[in-house]
Design a protein around this motif. Structure first.
Motif, mmCIF file in Angstrom:
data_model
loop_
_atom_site.group_PDB
_atom_site.id
_atom_site.type_symbol
_atom_site.label_atom_id
_atom_site.label_comp_id
_atom_site.label_asym_id
_atom_site.label_seq_id
_atom_site.Cartn_x
_atom_site.Cartn_y
_atom_site.Cartn_z
ATOM 1 N N LEU A 83 -14.352 34.195 4.903
ATOM 2 C CA LEU A 83 -15.235 33.309 6.147
ATOM 3 C C LEU A 83 -15.356 32.549 6.553
ATOM 4 N N LEU A 142 -23.433 38.129 8.667
ATOM 5 C CA LEU A 142 -22.776 39.819 9.506
ATOM 6 C C LEU A 142 -21.088 39.692 8.395
ATOM 7 N N GLY A 143 -21.063 38.688 7.770
ATOM 8 C CA GLY A 143 -19.303 39.398 7.039
ATOM 9 C C GLY A 143 -20.490 39.630 5.683
ATOM 10 N N LEU A 158 -13.553 33.695 15.574
ATOM 11 C CA LEU A 158 -14.645 33.818 16.765
ATOM 12 C C LEU A 158 -14.998 32.431 17.273
ATOM 13 N N VAL A 198 -14.120 38.484 19.406
ATOM 14 C CA VAL A 198 -13.126 38.426 18.168
ATOM 15 C C VAL A 198 -12.232 38.196 18.761
ATOM 16 N N ARG A 210 -18.337 30.849 17.361
ATOM 17 C CA ARG A 210 -18.526 30.269 16.861
ATOM 18 C C ARG A 210 -18.393 29.734 15.249
ATOM 19 N N HIS A 260 -25.072 32.710 10.465
ATOM 20 C CA HIS A 260 -24.910 33.808 11.318
ATOM 21 C C HIS A 260 -23.419 34.565 10.598
ATOM 22 N N VAL A 261 -22.838 34.013 10.439
ATOM 23 C CA VAL A 261 -21.488 34.989 10.787
ATOM 24 C C VAL A 261 -21.589 34.764 9.250
ATOM 25 N N GLU A 318 -20.512 39.804 18.309
ATOM 26 C CA GLU A 318 -19.628 38.770 18.851
ATOM 27 C C GLU A 318 -19.536 39.246 20.673
ATOM 28 N N LEU A 342 -18.282 45.010 11.247
ATOM 29 C CA LEU A 342 -18.501 43.461 11.073
ATOM 30 C C LEU A 342 -19.243 43.040 12.680
ATOM 31 N N PHE A 343 -18.580 42.452 13.694
ATOM 32 C CA PHE A 343 -18.530 41.270 14.288
ATOM 33 C C PHE A 343 -18.355 42.015 15.332
ATOM 34 N N HIS A 344 -18.752 43.117 16.125
ATOM 35 C CA HIS A 344 -18.700 43.868 17.796
ATOM 36 C C HIS A 344 -19.780 43.381 18.509
#
Ligand SMILES: [Zn+2]
Length: 304
Positions: free
Chosen positions: A185, A213-214, A21, A243, A24, A209-210, A240, A236-238
């Motif tokens: 992560l 989400l994780g 990411l 990715v 991030r 933040h990460v 962001e 999980l990360f759509h």
């Protein structure tokens, strides 16, 4: 004959995905094991708690192995105790190949409840993670006490304490232990690996933040063989900006034992020591702890 669908599902089941990411300063790995896990466990007759432990350790090994920069590098995870029920756990990864075994006390394990805690299995123990880079021939090893409620916690601890890298690790087993999955992560605010940092900043807004989400990933998602890793990553990360998928790897069971290797080991023993090990037929039988293959070495061949 297997249909195309079945082949596809099997291939997706033993896989790893590396991603980043960029906005991030985070990177991650997702791993799922299915048939490979069954393959490795089938070489042993492990009671359920030991099979679960090795399943988790193999997922961890794959997660960590996928962080190696060069394809010929090796990652070894080793948990060792002083007087635990589990005496030794070893798992390693090289070029997508996984293997592992557990040495433990069957009688003492039988006295435990069906789902013994990590502490019950290991007592006072240590976790060593070794990175061998093939190209540069560099070896790096970090060791931390085996603490926390799970192997995942112990590895998070390893990264924060030993590497100064804020990390999230989740592991899950499903389908009675036949499927396993995991996520790793990490936050690398300096943008490069191996850079000296005095301490990990666990409250960095990017990392908070990460990690949040994780942390929404469920055990059921991690260990669902029908759920492709790419789909899971997207869930999980759509939201962001970007990715980035860095690599995907197919995981296999692999062992590097061979008759020549075992013969070489036996050849280094003194003749008197060999004499104490030889059977009535003139053979010394050595079994590989990883895959349980037995290699009978004819002693007279060594002496000629
Ligand atoms: Zn072997």
């Amino acid at each position: 004959m297997a249909s195309e669908n079945e082949i596809g599902a099997a291939a997706a089941a033993d896989a790893g995905l590396a991603f980043a990411l960029p906005a991030r300063h985070a990177r991650g790995r997702l791993v799922r094991l299915g048939p490979v896990l069954d393959d490795i466990l089938s070489a042993h007759d492990y009671p359920a708690p030991i099979a679960r432990l090795l399943g988790e350790a193999l997922v961890l090994t794959a997660l960590l192995g996928a962080t190696l920069k060069d394809a010929g590098g090796q990652l070894t995870l080793q948990a060792q105790t002083e007087a635990g029920i589990v005496d030794l756990l070893v798992a390693d990864y090289r070029g997508g190949e996984l293997r592992g075994y557990v040495r433990f006390d069957r009688e003492r394990l039988a006295e435990q409840p069906s789902q013994p805690s990590l502490f019950a299995l290991f007592g006072k123990g240590y976790l060593a993670i070794t990175f061998d880079q093939a190209v540069s021939n560099e070896r790096y090893q970090g060791i931390v006490p085996l603490e926390g409620g799970s192997l995942a916690e112990a590895v998070e601890h390893f990264f924060v304490q030993s590497e100064q890298i804020p990390s999230l690790v989740r592991l899950a087993l499903g389908d009675g232990g036949h499927v396993a999955g995991g996520i790793l992560l990490q936050h690398l605010p300096e943008g490069e690996e191996g850079r000296e940092r005095l301490h990990a900043r666990l409250d960095h807004p990017e990392w908070e933040h990460v990690r949040a989400l994780g942390g929404t990933i469920s055990a059921a998602e991690l260990a669902d063989p029908e759920l492709p890793l790419e789909t899971l990553l997207w869930r999980l990360f759509h939201q962001e900006d970007e990715v980035r998928i860095l690599a995907s790897v197919t995981l296999t069971r692999g062992c590097r034992c061979s008759h020549d290797y075992v013969r070489g080991v036996i050849a280094r023993f003194a003749a008197e020591e060999r004499a104490a090990m030889v059977d009535d037929d003139g053979f010394i039988s050595v079994d590989c702890e990883f895959c349980s293959r037995v290699f009978p070495i004819r002693v007279s061949d060594l002496e000629s």
